[in-house]
Design an enzyme around this catalytic site. Structure first.
Site, PDB file in Angstrom:
ATOM      1  N   CYS A   1     129.349 -19.796 -15.242  1.00 42.58           N
ATOM      2  CA  CYS A   1     129.026 -20.788 -16.268  1.00 42.58           C
ATOM      3  C   CYS A   1     128.065 -21.808 -15.677  1.00 42.58           C
ATOM      4  O   CYS A   1     128.254 -22.244 -14.539  1.00 42.58           O
ATOM      5  CB  CYS A   1     130.318 -21.469 -16.718  1.00 42.58           C
ATOM      6  SG  CYS A   1     130.077 -22.715 -17.983  1.00 42.58           S
ATOM      7  N   LEU A   2     127.065 -22.206 -16.453  1.00 35.29           N
ATOM      8  CA  LEU A   2     126.095 -23.193 -15.958  1.00 35.29           C
ATOM      9  C   LEU A   2     126.755 -24.548 -15.698  1.00 35.29           C
ATOM     10  O   LEU A   2     126.247 -25.339 -14.919  1.00 35.29           O
ATOM     11  CB  LEU A   2     124.941 -23.359 -16.954  1.00 35.29           C
ATOM     12  CG  LEU A   2     124.057 -22.124 -17.179  1.00 35.29           C
ATOM     13  CD1 LEU A   2     122.997 -22.410 -18.237  1.00 35.29           C
ATOM     14  CD2 LEU A   2     123.403 -21.665 -15.882  1.00 35.29           C
TER      15      LEU A   2
ATOM     16  N   HIS B   1     133.141 -16.721 -24.582  1.00 33.50           N
ATOM     17  CA  HIS B   1     132.895 -17.786 -23.604  1.00 33.50           C
ATOM     18  C   HIS B   1     132.271 -19.010 -24.302  1.00 33.50           C
ATOM     19  O   HIS B   1     132.707 -20.146 -24.087  1.00 33.50           O
ATOM     20  CB  HIS B   1     131.983 -17.238 -22.497  1.00 33.50           C
ATOM     21  CG  HIS B   1     131.625 -18.220 -21.436  1.00 33.50           C
ATOM     22  ND1 HIS B   1     132.015 -18.071 -20.118  1.00 33.50           N
ATOM     23  CD2 HIS B   1     130.896 -19.372 -21.473  1.00 33.50           C
ATOM     24  CE1 HIS B   1     131.539 -19.088 -19.408  1.00 33.50           C
ATOM     25  NE2 HIS B   1     130.857 -19.889 -20.207  1.00 33.50           N
ATOM     26  N   GLU B   2     131.266 -18.758 -25.147  1.00 28.81           N
ATOM     27  CA  GLU B   2     130.578 -19.883 -25.809  1.00 28.81           C
ATOM     28  C   GLU B   2     131.481 -20.531 -26.869  1.00 28.81           C
ATOM     29  O   GLU B   2     131.475 -21.762 -27.010  1.00 28.81           O
ATOM     30  CB  GLU B   2     129.258 -19.426 -26.441  1.00 28.81           C
ATOM     31  CG  GLU B   2     128.235 -18.832 -25.465  1.00 28.81           C
ATOM     32  CD  GLU B   2     127.998 -19.650 -24.212  1.00 28.81           C
ATOM     33  OE1 GLU B   2     128.122 -20.896 -24.262  1.00 28.81           O
ATOM     34  OE2 GLU B   2     127.693 -19.044 -23.162  1.00 28.81           O
TER      35      GLU B   2
ATOM     36  N   GLY C   1     123.914 -17.682 -22.090  1.00 25.58           N
ATOM     37  CA  GLY C   1     124.327 -18.419 -23.276  1.00 25.58           C
ATOM     38  C   GLY C   1     124.483 -19.881 -22.915  1.00 25.58           C
ATOM     39  O   GLY C   1     124.666 -20.217 -21.735  1.00 25.58           O
TER      40      GLY C   1
ATOM     41  N   HIS D   1     133.657 -22.971 -25.237  1.00 21.16           N
ATOM     42  CA  HIS D   1     132.989 -24.259 -24.981  1.00 21.16           C
ATOM     43  C   HIS D   1     133.074 -25.167 -26.205  1.00 21.16           C
ATOM     44  O   HIS D   1     133.269 -26.377 -26.083  1.00 21.16           O
ATOM     45  CB  HIS D   1     131.510 -24.045 -24.640  1.00 21.16           C
ATOM     46  CG  HIS D   1     131.250 -23.719 -23.198  1.00 21.16           C
ATOM     47  ND1 HIS D   1     131.677 -24.530 -22.168  1.00 21.16           N
ATOM     48  CD2 HIS D   1     130.585 -22.693 -22.608  1.00 21.16           C
ATOM     49  CE1 HIS D   1     131.296 -24.004 -21.013  1.00 21.16           C
ATOM     50  NE2 HIS D   1     130.641 -22.886 -21.241  1.00 21.16           N
TER      51      HIS D   1
ATOM     52  N   GLN E   1     127.362 -28.357 -23.519  1.00 24.00           N
ATOM     53  CA  GLN E   1     126.790 -28.199 -22.169  1.00 24.00           C
ATOM     54  C   GLN E   1     125.478 -28.957 -22.007  1.00 24.00           C
ATOM     55  O   GLN E   1     124.968 -29.050 -20.890  1.00 24.00           O
ATOM     56  CB  GLN E   1     126.568 -26.725 -21.848  1.00 24.00           C
ATOM     57  CG  GLN E   1     127.855 -25.955 -21.689  1.00 24.00           C
ATOM     58  CD  GLN E   1     127.559 -24.538 -21.248  1.00 24.00           C
ATOM     59  OE1 GLN E   1     127.300 -23.685 -22.074  1.00 24.00           O
ATOM     60  NE2 GLN E   1     127.572 -24.300 -19.951  1.00 24.00           N
TER      61      GLN E   1
HETATM   62 NI    NI Z   1     129.711 -21.603 -19.892  1.00 20.82          NI
END
Ligand code: NI
Length: 176
Positions: free
Chosen positions: A102-103, A144-145, A49, A148, A54
């Protein structure tokens, strides 16, 4: 389409609540292009995701997809899902703890409690309002998203930072 630069922990954009996208602008080339680029960026970096902050855009857009993911082996597939202005309407009470990465928090994994299931409302990329019922890993990724989009990262949700592990050590000692 283009692969976008991913913002990393410490960049203020990750800590700012993202702005809602007006429904009438969802069809605009700028938003549609952004969504395409987010999908390409997520796939390029093996994410499950990615949220617009991000990629340095403070808008309430997230894309999710799981297809034999190298970073999350063994997880069920999730079809490509685009969520605009998502709102979690209800969440199950009993939290489930599992590993997350997480990226924007490269090379780290940690255990995060999340609701086992969530009910969600969002716009699709066609501007249609949808209601989603998600369980387990899908519910986890959604939470999680959505975090963000509220300026939060998974580290904020960890009750115990002692589970934090570098990816290599996670694979070596904890994955199984
Ligand atoms: Ni993330």
């Amino acid at each position: 389409m283009a692969i976008l630069k991913v913002s990393r922990l410490g960049h203020p954009v990750l800590r700012k609540p993202a702005e809602a996208v007006p429904r009438e602008s969802i069809a605009s080339p700028t938003i549609q292009r952004l969504i395409d680029d987010m999908i390409e960026t997520m796939r390029e970096y093996d994410g499950v995701g990615i949220a617009a902050p991000q990629v340095h855009v403070s808008k309430q857009i997230a894309v999710i997809e799981v297809q034999d993911n190298r970073r999350y082996p063994g997880e069920n597939s999730i079809p490509l899902t685009v969520l605009i202005n998502p709102k979690i309407l209800a969440a199950s009470k009993q939290p489930l703890e599992d590993w997350e990465g997480c990226l924007s928090v490269e090379e780290l994994r940690g255990r995060v409690p999340r609701a086992e299931s969530v009910e969600l409302e969002a716009y699709t990329r066609k501007g249609e309002k949808i209601r989603l019922h998600a369980h387990r890993f899908f519910a986890r990724v959604i939470q999680h998203e959505c975090d963000h989009l509220a300026g939060k990262v998974f580290l904020d949700r960890m009750p115990d930072l002692k589970t934090l592990a570098h990816l290599k050590e996670f694979v070596r000692y904890w994955q199984d």
